[in-house]
Scaffold this motif. Sequence first.
Motif, PDB file in Angstrom:
ATOM      1  N   LEU A 111       1.054   4.076  -2.987  1.00 23.30           N
ATOM      2  CA  LEU A 111       1.174   5.604  -2.802  1.00 23.30           C
ATOM      3  C   LEU A 111       2.286   6.255  -3.210  1.00 23.30           C
ATOM      4  CD1 LEU A 111      -1.094   5.520   0.708  1.00 23.30           C
ATOM      5  CD2 LEU A 111      -1.899   5.912  -1.828  1.00 23.30           C
ATOM      6  N   ASN A 114      -5.607   7.972   8.135  1.00 21.56           N
ATOM      7  CA  ASN A 114      -6.665   8.638   7.968  1.00 21.56           C
ATOM      8  C   ASN A 114      -7.741   7.727   7.241  1.00 21.56           C
ATOM      9  OD1 ASN A 114      -7.037  11.437   9.088  1.00 21.56           O
ATOM     10  ND2 ASN A 114      -5.077  11.565   8.024  1.00 21.56           N
ATOM     11  N   GLY A 115      -7.453   7.065   6.319  1.00 21.95           N
ATOM     12  CA  GLY A 115      -8.247   5.989   5.889  1.00 21.95           C
ATOM     13  C   GLY A 115      -8.610   4.791   6.810  1.00 21.95           C
ATOM     14  N   GLU A 151       6.948   9.685   2.107  1.00 21.48           N
ATOM     15  CA  GLU A 151       6.575   8.538   3.232  1.00 21.48           C
ATOM     16  C   GLU A 151       5.485   9.085   4.166  1.00 21.48           C
ATOM     17  OE1 GLU A 151       8.816   5.933   3.764  1.00 21.48           O
ATOM     18  OE2 GLU A 151       7.539   5.274   5.670  1.00 21.48           O
ATOM     19  N   GLN A 165       3.226  11.545   3.979  1.00 21.01           N
ATOM     20  CA  GLN A 165       2.040  11.928   3.317  1.00 21.01           C
ATOM     21  C   GLN A 165       1.260  10.595   3.360  1.00 21.01           C
ATOM     22  OE1 GLN A 165       2.759  14.278  -0.174  1.00 21.01           O
ATOM     23  NE2 GLN A 165       0.861  15.301   0.254  1.00 21.01           N
ATOM     24  N   LYS A 199     -11.264   6.341   9.257  1.00 23.23           N
ATOM     25  CA  LYS A 199     -12.149   6.907   8.493  1.00 23.23           C
ATOM     26  C   LYS A 199     -13.683   6.807   9.106  1.00 23.23           C
ATOM     27  CE  LYS A 199     -14.022   8.806   4.878  1.00 23.23           C
ATOM     28  NZ  LYS A 199     -13.108   8.661   3.512  1.00 23.23           N
ATOM     29  N   GLN A 219       0.667  -1.103  -0.068  1.00 26.25           N
ATOM     30  CA  GLN A 219       0.156  -0.172   0.076  1.00 26.25           C
ATOM     31  C   GLN A 219       0.907   1.283   0.095  1.00 26.25           C
ATOM     32  OE1 GLN A 219      -2.299  -0.499   3.452  1.00 26.25           O
ATOM     33  NE2 GLN A 219      -3.991  -1.353   2.226  1.00 26.25           N
ATOM     34  N   LEU A 232      -2.142   9.648   4.774  1.00 29.18           N
ATOM     35  CA  LEU A 232      -3.406   9.080   4.203  1.00 29.18           C
ATOM     36  C   LEU A 232      -3.739   7.681   4.641  1.00 29.18           C
ATOM     37  CD1 LEU A 232      -4.662  10.746   1.906  1.00 29.18           C
ATOM     38  CD2 LEU A 232      -3.495   9.204   0.283  1.00 29.18           C
ATOM     39  N   LEU A 233      -3.038   6.771   4.744  1.00 28.63           N
ATOM     40  CA  LEU A 233      -3.241   5.425   4.982  1.00 28.63           C
ATOM     41  C   LEU A 233      -4.097   5.367   6.576  1.00 28.63           C
ATOM     42  CD1 LEU A 233      -0.316   3.223   3.635  1.00 28.63           C
ATOM     43  CD2 LEU A 233      -2.588   3.328   2.941  1.00 28.63           C
ATOM     44  N   LEU A 278       3.782  10.314  -3.616  1.00 26.92           N
ATOM     45  CA  LEU A 278       3.696  10.762  -2.000  1.00 26.92           C
ATOM     46  C   LEU A 278       4.869  10.476  -1.357  1.00 26.92           C
ATOM     47  CD1 LEU A 278      -0.048  10.141  -1.365  1.00 26.92           C
ATOM     48  CD2 LEU A 278       0.894  12.057  -2.359  1.00 26.92           C
TER      49      LEU A 278
END
Lengths: 482, 250
Positions: A435, A451-452, A442, A444, A455, A431, A448-449, A440
């Motif tokens: 990204l 925050n996913g 490291e 970022q 979620k 993953q 993102l992961l 992106l």
Amino acid sequence: MEEVKNKVIDELSNKDYEFGFTTDIEMELAPKGLNEDIVRFISEKKGEPQWMLDYRLKAYRHWLTLKMPKWGHLDIPKIDYQDLSYFAAPKNMPKYESLDEVDPELLDTFNKLGIPLEEQKRLTGIAVDAVFDSVSVKTTFQETLKELDIIFCSMSDAIKDHPDLVKKYIGSVVPYTDNYFASLNAAVFSDGSFCYIPKGARCPVELSTYFRINTAGTGQFERTLIIADEGAYVSYLEGCTAPQRDENQLHAAVVEIIAEKDAEVKYSTVQNWYPGDKDGKGGIYNFVTKRAICKGNGSKVSWTQVETGSAITWKYPSTILKGDDTIAEFYSVAVTNNHQQADTGSKMIHLGKNSKSTIVSKGISLGKSQNTYRGMVKFGKNAHNSRNHSQCDSLLMGDKCGAHTFPYIKVENNTGIVEHEATTSKIADDQLNYLKQRGLGEEQAVSLLVNGYAKEVLKQLPMEFAAEATKLLSISMEGSVG
Amino acid sequence: MELIKIRDLHVNIDNKEILKGFDLNINRGEVHAIMGPNGTGKSTLASALVGKPDYEVTKGEVIFKGKDLLEMEIEERALEGLFLAFQYPVEIPGVSMINFMKTVVDARREYRKEEPISPVDFLKLVKRSSELVGISDKMKGRAVNEGFSGGEKKKNEIFQMAMLQPDLAILDELDSGLDIDSLKQVAEAINKLRNENNAFLIITHYQRLLDYIVPDFVHIMNDGKIVKSGDKDLAKELESKGYDDIMGLN
Ligand SMILES: Nc1ncnc2c1ncn2[C@@H]1O[C@H](COP(=O)(O)OP(=O)(O)OP(=O)(O)O)[C@@H](O)[C@H]1O
Ligand SMILES: [Mg+2]
């Protein structure tokens, strides 16, 4: 590869706490130590009626009989309760009629925290009650609320102006005998927010409290009481920060929520107390008792928390589902980094028929931290056809941290359904690489992961808070990798 | 104009040599196809070029846009304009397509010292790209690749490519998993994106894709290197004769 990962994890540890400034204002401090005179001193400073002082003294005497709880998966250094000051107030400023009277330094502090007390906040529809150390500074948005007979004020004001309501409800959900920290809080609580939504009223704005500990060597003991009368609705936000200090600071709050028949309360927290430095020096001890009761039939309470701060967190926002057809929810993201320890979760006590509860807990552990979910689901004898669904996920980043799950289930009525799911995962390299291949870096990519991953919880937060929480999570993640 | 130059590339995975002296030059405006039996190192080449960790380059050099590609981090290579449409795209739960694309587009703009894209321009770009590739609004609203069908994942790769407009796009078995209509649509999208400034490296097993996207060069790879190169007719020849015959001719 391992080496690179470790390097990045180490870098993360060097991340500075963004809110670590102090404010230079003259403070009035209670002398250090805890005894009946101090309890009297606090009560007197606040100009409280006798019944409140009596309540405090009863609580204090009870506290003396208690010992600090040891069951948490926490390593708590000994706390010297005689070495703390239990009351700190900015001098000569118990109350303000307008913002002009407020010490500019204080306003500046709130601006640094990104909490504009001024008009801006009205646009976003949040009424703010800001608690700075022990005193509630200013409650905005009063007029809109007044029209609906909604009461939103500091606890101190409520004790003076609405004694009947306070007397009726304070300690009704969290009695002073409840636990060590609740008892301590009942004895020495400094201030906090009070909120009453009358029958049938829908509070049109998000009510919001910001807490900040500023003074060294003080404890902060807020007391918050939220009452939603029949058919009422309110969404309440709580945010917290503290300056960076080498010594630990104690924070032991109590929050009580009462939802009468068909009422609904949403309580959201973004907790960002100072977590201590990368070696585990300093930071807030956050020992909080938060509990709600779905008192009337058809009532609903929803807790959402994003916990990224504090050196030690001991916190279990819970709900008693007393009425029939009641609904309770608990959504939590807890991030621990460096030497942080968190033991957090929820209790759902089902007493009424057809009561439903949901627990969604997402733990994220980095550095050398320990992250524990502790939850209890209980179906009482009369809780026919009740349901609970619990989901506890842990995400581990690095190999020096720990994640633990302690779910307790007590069922005295067999007509219900309890479901518990738990997962533990790491951020998958494929993953991360996917990204990164899109450009992106490291940090970022990880943010993102994460925050996913969180979620499901983040989407429960009100809009303005969600953006803040997303940012906060990203900051807590900076430089990490799994 | 030369876009990428790969010289004598040797790559190990787990200390086992997979690429054994791979050479290839690609100029801007060109489309190259690589074909070859299973396990000969086609995906390994793609992974090594984009800089996936665990692919150890033991020898050789790669010059991309005049710069030493092998010196760059994975994300730097991407930001420089290298794109890989993965053979097996991964799912990113909880991260919405829109949030993902916005983050990625802005990362690229930041790299070029440009301001973040305006919401209006961003939505226009999304609309244009998704119409080109045939991505439904429903897919755009979901988390990246989460629960996407095999074909939808492949389309999503090309959608991202359309959004990012890379200089060099490597497409690893784009045709696997796509139905006939989707294959046509995606191929048309690629033809529209083709111009004299960019280039494509298409890894495939089948002539079918090359009927739609006509390559300038076809290379046959075996055991970690190119064993035969030719024009588009080589792929046709391969289809009728098979690898043994073709490579036997070598
Ligand atoms: N992570 C890995 N660990 C060990 N061996 C690997 C790994 N990845 C690939 N290989 C081996 O490297 C060789 C080349 O694999 P690669 O995926 O590059 O082949 P390919 O040409 O793309 O094949 P296909 O046409 O089947 O996609 C194979 O023998 C494969 O088993
Ligand atoms: Mg392959």
